[in-house]
Design a protein around this motif. Structure first.
Motif, mmCIF file in Angstrom:
data_model
loop_
_atom_site.group_PDB
_atom_site.id
_atom_site.type_symbol
_atom_site.label_atom_id
_atom_site.label_comp_id
_atom_site.label_asym_id
_atom_site.label_seq_id
_atom_site.Cartn_x
_atom_site.Cartn_y
_atom_site.Cartn_z
ATOM 1 N N ALA A 194 -97.577 4.775 66.759
ATOM 2 C CA ALA A 194 -98.546 5.091 65.697
ATOM 3 C C ALA A 194 -99.731 5.919 66.191
ATOM 4 C CB ALA A 194 -99.066 3.796 65.073
ATOM 5 N N SER A 195 -99.982 5.881 67.489
ATOM 6 C CA SER A 195 -101.163 6.595 67.999
ATOM 7 C C SER A 195 -100.801 7.739 68.934
ATOM 8 C CB SER A 195 -102.085 5.624 68.736
ATOM 9 O OG SER A 195 -101.330 4.974 69.730
ATOM 10 N N ARG A 196 -99.528 7.941 69.171
ATOM 11 C CA ARG A 196 -99.174 8.956 70.177
ATOM 12 C C ARG A 196 -99.611 10.354 69.759
ATOM 13 N NH1 ARG A 196 -93.017 10.684 71.059
ATOM 14 N NH2 ARG A 196 -94.146 12.400 71.996
ATOM 15 N N HIS A 197 -99.764 10.578 68.430
ATOM 16 C CA HIS A 197 -100.174 11.913 68.003
ATOM 17 C C HIS A 197 -101.519 12.318 68.588
ATOM 18 C CE1 HIS A 197 -102.084 9.271 64.998
ATOM 19 N NE2 HIS A 197 -103.022 10.200 64.947
ATOM 20 N N VAL A 198 -102.396 11.331 68.851
ATOM 21 C CA VAL A 198 -103.719 11.673 69.394
ATOM 22 C C VAL A 198 -103.566 12.241 70.810
ATOM 23 C CG1 VAL A 198 -106.014 10.802 69.980
ATOM 24 C CG2 VAL A 198 -104.797 9.857 68.004
ATOM 25 N N LEU A 199 -102.756 11.561 71.623
ATOM 26 C CA LEU A 199 -102.577 12.048 73.002
ATOM 27 C C LEU A 199 -101.700 13.292 73.040
ATOM 28 C CD1 LEU A 199 -102.360 8.725 75.049
ATOM 29 C CD2 LEU A 199 -104.337 10.188 74.588
ATOM 30 N N ASP A 200 -100.738 13.381 72.132
ATOM 31 C CA ASP A 200 -99.936 14.617 72.037
ATOM 32 C C ASP A 200 -100.839 15.807 71.737
ATOM 33 O OD1 ASP A 200 -97.475 13.541 72.578
ATOM 34 O OD2 ASP A 200 -96.878 13.314 70.464
ATOM 35 N N GLU A 201 -101.723 15.622 70.759
ATOM 36 C CA GLU A 201 -102.603 16.731 70.373
ATOM 37 C C GLU A 201 -103.553 17.101 71.510
ATOM 38 O OE1 GLU A 201 -104.922 16.003 66.807
ATOM 39 O OE2 GLU A 201 -106.064 17.821 67.203
ATOM 40 N N ALA A 202 -103.980 16.095 72.262
ATOM 41 C CA ALA A 202 -104.883 16.374 73.387
ATOM 42 C C ALA A 202 -104.140 17.069 74.530
ATOM 43 C CB ALA A 202 -105.521 15.071 73.873
ATOM 44 N N GLY A 203 -102.830 16.823 74.608
ATOM 45 C CA GLY A 203 -102.042 17.427 75.691
ATOM 46 C C GLY A 203 -101.812 16.492 76.871
ATOM 47 N N VAL A 204 -101.937 15.189 76.646
ATOM 48 C CA VAL A 204 -101.687 14.216 77.728
ATOM 49 C C VAL A 204 -100.189 13.918 77.789
ATOM 50 C CG1 VAL A 204 -102.127 11.877 78.552
ATOM 51 C CG2 VAL A 204 -103.933 13.132 77.337
ATOM 52 N N PRO A 205 -99.560 14.078 78.947
ATOM 53 C CA PRO A 205 -98.130 13.753 79.032
ATOM 54 C C PRO A 205 -97.877 12.258 78.831
ATOM 55 C CG PRO A 205 -98.906 14.941 80.991
ATOM 56 C CD PRO A 205 -100.114 14.540 80.208
ATOM 57 N N LEU A 206 -96.867 11.960 78.023
ATOM 58 C CA LEU A 206 -96.503 10.558 77.758
ATOM 59 C C LEU A 206 -95.088 10.319 78.253
ATOM 60 C CD1 LEU A 206 -97.759 10.218 74.083
ATOM 61 C CD2 LEU A 206 -98.782 9.218 76.118
ATOM 62 N N ARG A 207 -94.813 9.099 78.690
ATOM 63 C CA ARG A 207 -93.439 8.749 79.084
ATOM 64 C C ARG A 207 -92.998 7.556 78.262
ATOM 65 N NH1 ARG A 207 -93.228 7.671 85.207
ATOM 66 N NH2 ARG A 207 -91.000 7.716 84.797
ATOM 67 N N GLU A 208 -91.818 7.662 77.665
ATOM 68 C CA GLU A 208 -91.329 6.544 76.867
ATOM 69 C C GLU A 208 -90.911 5.419 77.808
ATOM 70 O OE1 GLU A 208 -88.306 7.549 74.066
ATOM 71 O OE2 GLU A 208 -88.499 5.628 73.023
ATOM 72 N N PHE A 209 -91.366 4.212 77.490
ATOM 73 C CA PHE A 209 -91.004 3.064 78.324
ATOM 74 C C PHE A 209 -90.021 2.159 77.602
ATOM 75 C CE2 PHE A 209 -91.616 -1.191 80.096
ATOM 76 C CZ PHE A 209 -91.441 -0.914 81.448
ATOM 77 N N ALA A 210 -90.200 2.062 76.303
ATOM 78 C CA ALA A 210 -89.336 1.250 75.434
ATOM 79 C C ALA A 210 -89.467 1.879 74.058
ATOM 80 C CB ALA A 210 -89.834 -0.195 75.426
ATOM 81 N N PRO A 211 -88.580 1.551 73.112
ATOM 82 C CA PRO A 211 -88.722 2.156 71.791
ATOM 83 C C PRO A 211 -90.142 1.962 71.240
ATOM 84 C CG PRO A 211 -86.669 0.960 71.936
ATOM 85 C CD PRO A 211 -87.418 0.670 73.211
ATOM 86 N N ASP A 212 -90.751 3.072 70.815
ATOM 87 C CA ASP A 212 -92.101 3.072 70.221
ATOM 88 C C ASP A 212 -93.233 2.764 71.206
ATOM 89 O OD1 ASP A 212 -90.902 3.681 67.863
ATOM 90 O OD2 ASP A 212 -91.055 1.653 67.024
ATOM 91 N N HIS A 213 -92.942 2.647 72.465
ATOM 92 C CA HIS A 213 -93.980 2.323 73.445
ATOM 93 C C HIS A 213 -93.963 3.354 74.557
ATOM 94 C CE1 HIS A 213 -93.687 -1.472 71.342
ATOM 95 N NE2 HIS A 213 -94.875 -1.780 71.844
ATOM 96 N N TYR A 214 -95.133 3.932 74.847
ATOM 97 C CA TYR A 214 -95.255 5.000 75.841
ATOM 98 C C TYR A 214 -96.290 4.606 76.883
ATOM 99 C CZ TYR A 214 -93.008 7.443 72.015
ATOM 100 O OH TYR A 214 -92.145 7.791 71.013
ATOM 101 N N THR A 215 -96.149 5.185 78.066
ATOM 102 C CA THR A 215 -97.188 5.027 79.079
ATOM 103 C C THR A 215 -97.826 6.387 79.336
ATOM 104 O OG1 THR A 215 -95.621 5.407 80.880
ATOM 105 C CG2 THR A 215 -96.018 3.113 80.249
#
Ligand code: 48F
Length: 262
Positions: free
Chosen positions: A78-99
């Motif tokens: 639900a909040s990944r769009h904020v970090l996506d827009e900022a340009g922070v790389p995310l890694r999926e850890f489990a469905p719907d959960h990123y680090t």
């Protein structure tokens, strides 16, 4: 030739240009944690005159250390769009959960806020607010600031004030600004009890949902954001899950922008 006095003049001139430009603000944000940084970024990019005040030298609040100094954080879908827009790389850890790397999150959010035009005053503490009006018409109209080293050394040095149309209380678990406001003035807050309700123990799932919901105008002229919002309304703590903090900063910015535009 490098002239040391030129360096002195350059720093003093530029600092006070910035400072004087902020004496009358649209929005003063207290605390540069994840909610405050996100709120500053989102308001500044819409052209509002925003300044952040952070007691420490470094911005980021509780982001840097992840959980227990393990410098990774978790965000949800639900909040990944904020970090996506900022340009922070995310890694999926489990469905719907990123680090995300906590250092990358901190420096990127700080960069977004700065480059969007938010003024950031680090090493400055907000020790009080300015109030105007009587009875039901009382509202916060400004902040009272002091240099953090003055505060830390316990020196008897008076603070100075800046005006703001909106103050964002984003000081985290301790809700310092709100505590000062209620302790000194005996005012009632827009909470079910009229008081600061206090933070409850850890229940991450509920806490993540309530943090954005509790992000609102808690007193005329004052929005609560981040952990301060949850703690003020008696919410649970969530530990190193940061989605709610990002969504809270985003929501505060959206609501405040709507209010300021009238
Ligand atoms: O605590 P903090 O990171 O605020 P937040 O945005 O985020 C909370 C999370 O970090 C974490 C959590 C969930 O993920 O529970 O704790 O709610 O950052 C608050 C900042 O406010 C500064 C403080 O140094 C920190 O950087 N601060 C606190 N009091 C003052 C202040 C003050 N009176 N004046 C200026 N800065």
């Amino acid at each position: 030739m490098l002239d040391e006095t030129l360096v002195t003049k350059a720093i003093a001139t530029r600092f006070f240009e910035k400072f004087l430009d902020c004496v009358e603000l649209d929005v003063a944000i207290v605390g540069a944690g994840p909610s405050g940084l996100t709120c500053a970024w989102k308001l500044a990019e819409q052209g509002f005159k925003v300044a952040m005040f952070e007691r420490k030298l470094s911005l980021g609040g509780g982001i840097w250390g992840g959980g227990m100094t393990w410098n990774e954080i978790v965000v949800q879908e639900a909040s990944r769009h904020v970090l996506d827009e900022a340009g922070v790389p995310l890694r999926e850890f489990a469905p719907d959960h990123y680090t995300a790397d906590a250092v990358a999150v901190t420096v990127t959010l700080a960069s977004k806020a700065c480059l969007a035009g938010a003024r950031i005053f680090n090493c400055m503490s907000v020790e009080d607010v300015c109030l105007r009006g009587e009875g039901d018409d009382v509202r916060v109209t400004g902040i009272v600031i002091n240099s953090s080293p003055v505060e830390i050394a316990g020196l008897h040095v008076d603070p100075v004030a800046m005006s703001c149309k909106v103050l964002v209380e984003a000081t985290g678990h301790d809700m310092e600004v709100l505590r000062t406001l209620t302790r000194k003035n005996g005012v009632r807050l827009n909470t079910p009890t009229g008081q600061i309700m206090g933070e409850r123990s850890m229940w991450a799932e509920v806490a993540e949902q309530t943090t954005p919901l509790n992000t609102r105008e808690v007193f005329p002229g004052v929005w609560v954001a981040g952990m301060a919002a949850n703690a003020c309304y008696g919410g649970y703590r969530m530990g190193p899950v940061f989605g709610g903090m990002l969504l809270s900063g985003e929501k505060a910015a959206r609501d405040i922008a709507a209010r300021l535009r009238g």
